[in-house]
Write a protein that holds these residues in place. Structure first.
Motif, mmCIF file in Angstrom:
data_model
loop_
_atom_site.group_PDB
_atom_site.id
_atom_site.type_symbol
_atom_site.label_atom_id
_atom_site.label_comp_id
_atom_site.label_asym_id
_atom_site.label_seq_id
_atom_site.Cartn_x
_atom_site.Cartn_y
_atom_site.Cartn_z
ATOM 1 N N ASP A 207 86.111 -31.601 3.542
ATOM 2 C CA ASP A 207 87.622 -32.592 3.929
ATOM 3 C C ASP A 207 88.441 -32.661 3.552
ATOM 4 O O ASP A 207 89.770 -32.790 4.078
ATOM 5 C CB ASP A 207 87.670 -34.262 2.503
ATOM 6 C CG ASP A 207 86.003 -34.905 2.990
ATOM 7 O OD1 ASP A 207 85.529 -34.629 4.017
ATOM 8 O OD2 ASP A 207 86.126 -35.724 2.091
ATOM 9 N N LEU A 208 88.617 -31.134 3.604
ATOM 10 C CA LEU A 208 90.277 -30.572 4.100
ATOM 11 C C LEU A 208 90.150 -30.796 5.216
ATOM 12 O O LEU A 208 91.218 -31.430 6.297
ATOM 13 C CB LEU A 208 90.294 -28.832 4.039
ATOM 14 C CG LEU A 208 91.606 -28.235 3.684
ATOM 15 C CD1 LEU A 208 93.352 -28.477 3.836
ATOM 16 C CD2 LEU A 208 91.243 -26.828 3.856
ATOM 17 N N HIS A 216 94.821 -29.966 13.259
ATOM 18 C CA HIS A 216 95.900 -30.409 13.854
ATOM 19 C C HIS A 216 96.554 -29.879 12.463
ATOM 20 O O HIS A 216 96.127 -31.954 12.155
ATOM 21 C CB HIS A 216 96.242 -31.113 14.648
ATOM 22 C CG HIS A 216 95.633 -31.011 15.977
ATOM 23 N ND1 HIS A 216 95.742 -30.445 17.186
ATOM 24 C CD2 HIS A 216 94.103 -31.717 16.450
ATOM 25 C CE1 HIS A 216 94.618 -30.235 18.217
ATOM 26 N NE2 HIS A 216 93.810 -30.642 18.010
ATOM 27 N N LEU A 217 97.313 -30.168 12.351
ATOM 28 C CA LEU A 217 98.086 -29.812 11.120
ATOM 29 C C LEU A 217 99.052 -31.265 10.780
ATOM 30 O O LEU A 217 98.857 -31.696 9.787
ATOM 31 C CB LEU A 217 99.439 -29.089 11.108
ATOM 32 C CG LEU A 217 99.011 -27.617 11.076
ATOM 33 C CD1 LEU A 217 100.016 -26.705 10.576
ATOM 34 C CD2 LEU A 217 98.493 -27.564 9.516
ATOM 35 N N PRO A 218 99.291 -31.760 11.452
ATOM 36 C CA PRO A 218 100.229 -33.409 10.677
ATOM 37 C C PRO A 218 98.816 -34.162 11.062
ATOM 38 O O PRO A 218 99.247 -35.547 10.399
ATOM 39 C CB PRO A 218 101.072 -33.647 12.308
ATOM 40 C CG PRO A 218 100.928 -32.945 13.026
ATOM 41 C CD PRO A 218 99.739 -31.940 13.247
ATOM 42 N N ILE A 219 97.861 -34.101 11.329
ATOM 43 C CA ILE A 219 96.410 -35.274 11.220
ATOM 44 C C ILE A 219 95.677 -35.104 9.377
ATOM 45 O O ILE A 219 94.840 -34.150 9.310
ATOM 46 C CB ILE A 219 95.404 -34.917 12.394
ATOM 47 C CG1 ILE A 219 96.226 -34.746 14.073
ATOM 48 C CG2 ILE A 219 94.798 -35.987 12.391
ATOM 49 C CD1 ILE A 219 96.829 -36.083 14.443
ATOM 50 N N ILE A 230 98.297 -31.896 1.599
ATOM 51 C CA ILE A 230 97.053 -31.556 2.515
ATOM 52 C C ILE A 230 97.367 -30.171 4.402
ATOM 53 O O ILE A 230 96.883 -29.191 4.442
ATOM 54 C CB ILE A 230 96.429 -32.471 2.664
ATOM 55 C CG1 ILE A 230 94.743 -31.805 2.823
ATOM 56 C CG2 ILE A 230 96.719 -33.255 4.176
ATOM 57 C CD1 ILE A 230 93.195 -33.009 2.784
ATOM 58 N N ILE A 231 98.797 -30.716 4.251
ATOM 59 C CA ILE A 231 98.916 -30.731 5.292
ATOM 60 C C ILE A 231 99.704 -29.115 5.066
ATOM 61 O O ILE A 231 99.458 -27.740 6.150
ATOM 62 C CB ILE A 231 100.405 -30.821 6.546
ATOM 63 C CG1 ILE A 231 99.636 -32.191 7.068
ATOM 64 C CG2 ILE A 231 101.266 -30.458 7.245
ATOM 65 C CD1 ILE A 231 100.940 -33.066 7.255
ATOM 66 N N PHE A 237 95.110 -22.405 4.718
ATOM 67 C CA PHE A 237 94.141 -21.918 5.048
ATOM 68 C C PHE A 237 93.550 -21.226 5.927
ATOM 69 O O PHE A 237 92.872 -20.265 6.411
ATOM 70 C CB PHE A 237 93.306 -23.469 4.408
ATOM 71 C CG PHE A 237 91.781 -23.772 5.223
ATOM 72 C CD1 PHE A 237 91.280 -23.070 3.997
ATOM 73 C CD2 PHE A 237 91.608 -23.726 6.189
ATOM 74 C CE1 PHE A 237 89.614 -23.216 3.959
ATOM 75 C CE2 PHE A 237 89.741 -23.921 5.960
ATOM 76 C CZ PHE A 237 88.873 -23.653 5.388
ATOM 77 N N LEU A 238 94.451 -22.273 7.544
ATOM 78 C CA LEU A 238 93.964 -21.841 8.903
ATOM 79 C C LEU A 238 94.846 -20.282 8.940
ATOM 80 O O LEU A 238 93.595 -19.642 9.376
ATOM 81 C CB LEU A 238 94.204 -22.775 9.247
ATOM 82 C CG LEU A 238 93.564 -23.721 9.266
ATOM 83 C CD1 LEU A 238 94.883 -25.003 10.465
ATOM 84 C CD2 LEU A 238 92.890 -24.219 9.710
#
Length: 284
Positions: A207-208, A216-219, A230-231, A237-238
């Motif tokens: 769920d990350l 997409h980072l803001p989502i 989490i952003i 992570f990415l």
């Protein structure tokens, strides 16, 4: 070693809840909602066959443990335990699984540990030979959940796992059961101690990053505990997975099991080489 994507029971959940503060005008271009504003979601699991001679299952999906009224409330589509059918298609039964790795114990990720609901029967564990591998920090959360996420846990599950005598709690990058074959990292933005497993050049995003569109980072999801955290976690992570060529495995994406992470000239993350399923992908 071979990697397989296995479908479990699917869900239909409110699209606004799944996309947090993203406007419907945006997310409905990615996944069309139904008349009740629900979107289709997979509960996909990853099977590693021949991992050091063992069958290792990463997650179990939501399963079929809910009684009918709760199944309807939480949008579970199928009455039968779909993961067991998927295992059979891969030539296995739940009794053939040696290790089950759980990113966390929310019911849509751990419910498949339980046999399908039968009236008058108490919950019972499947996978009778498996070691159940859970992150220690998240286990502590499951023992004392916050009012925000108490309903996400299965009340009987922790005692069943403890009583099995086959529970391993993991603190660091590796577990005693899987040693160096699987590398773990952790995230706190969705739930404390979410455990992310990397195996054979593939990482189970849990769920990350539930699916392609959450790359997409803001989502973020409305279910996330700390959206800003989490952003930040997703960015690190990415960046790591992009630098090392690690592919992303999605549990909730209804139409994509695995993809490669990319970044465009403006620094925005996305996916490429998307595949709907894995069926015996050979990895060292």
């Amino acid at each position: 070693m071979q990697l397989w994507s296995l479908t479990g029971n699917s869900q239909q959940l409110d699209g606004g809840a799944m996309f947090g503060n993203a406007p419907k005008a945006l997310w409905s271009r990615w996944i069309a909602p139904d008349a009740q504003n629900r979107i289709p979601l997979a509960c996909r699991c990853l099977l590693a066959r021949g991992l050091d001679g063992r069958n290792v299952l990463f997650e179990t999906g939501i399963g079929a443990f809910f009684e009918p009224a709760l199944r309807e409330r939480y949008g579970v589509v199928e009455e039968r335990h779909v993961l067991l059918d998927s295992l059979a298609q891969a030539g296995l039964s739940h009794q053939d699984i040696d290790v089950v790795v759980l990113s966390h114990l929310h019911f849509d990720h751990a419910g498949g540990l339980l046999a399908a609901w039968e009236e008058g029967e108490p919950p019972s564990l499947l996978f009778p030979k498996a070691t159940y591998v859970v992150g220690a920090e998240h286990w502590r959360r499951a023992q004392q959940p916050h009012p925000r996420d108490r309903a996400s846990f299965i009340p009987e599950l922790q005692a069943l796992l403890e009583d099995s005598g086959r529970l391993e709690l993991v603190e660091g990058e590796h577990s005693a059961t899987l040693s160096a074959s699987v590398r773990f990292s952790y995230s706190d933005g969705h739930t404390p101690g979410l455990m992310l497993a990397e195996v054979g050049g593939v990482v189970f995003c849990a769920d990350l990053i539930p699916g392609r569109f959450w790359v997409h980072l803001p989502i973020t999801m409305g279910y996330d505990r700390y959206p800003e955290e989490i952003i930040d976690e997703k960015r690190a992570f990415l960046e790591d997975k992009l630098a090392r060529g690690i592919e992303l495995f999605f549990t909730h994406d209804h139409d994509c099991a695995i993809a490669r992470v990319v970044r465009d000239e403006r620094g925005r993350y996305g996916t490429a080489d998307e595949r709907r399923e894995l069926a015996g992908l050979v990895r060292a």
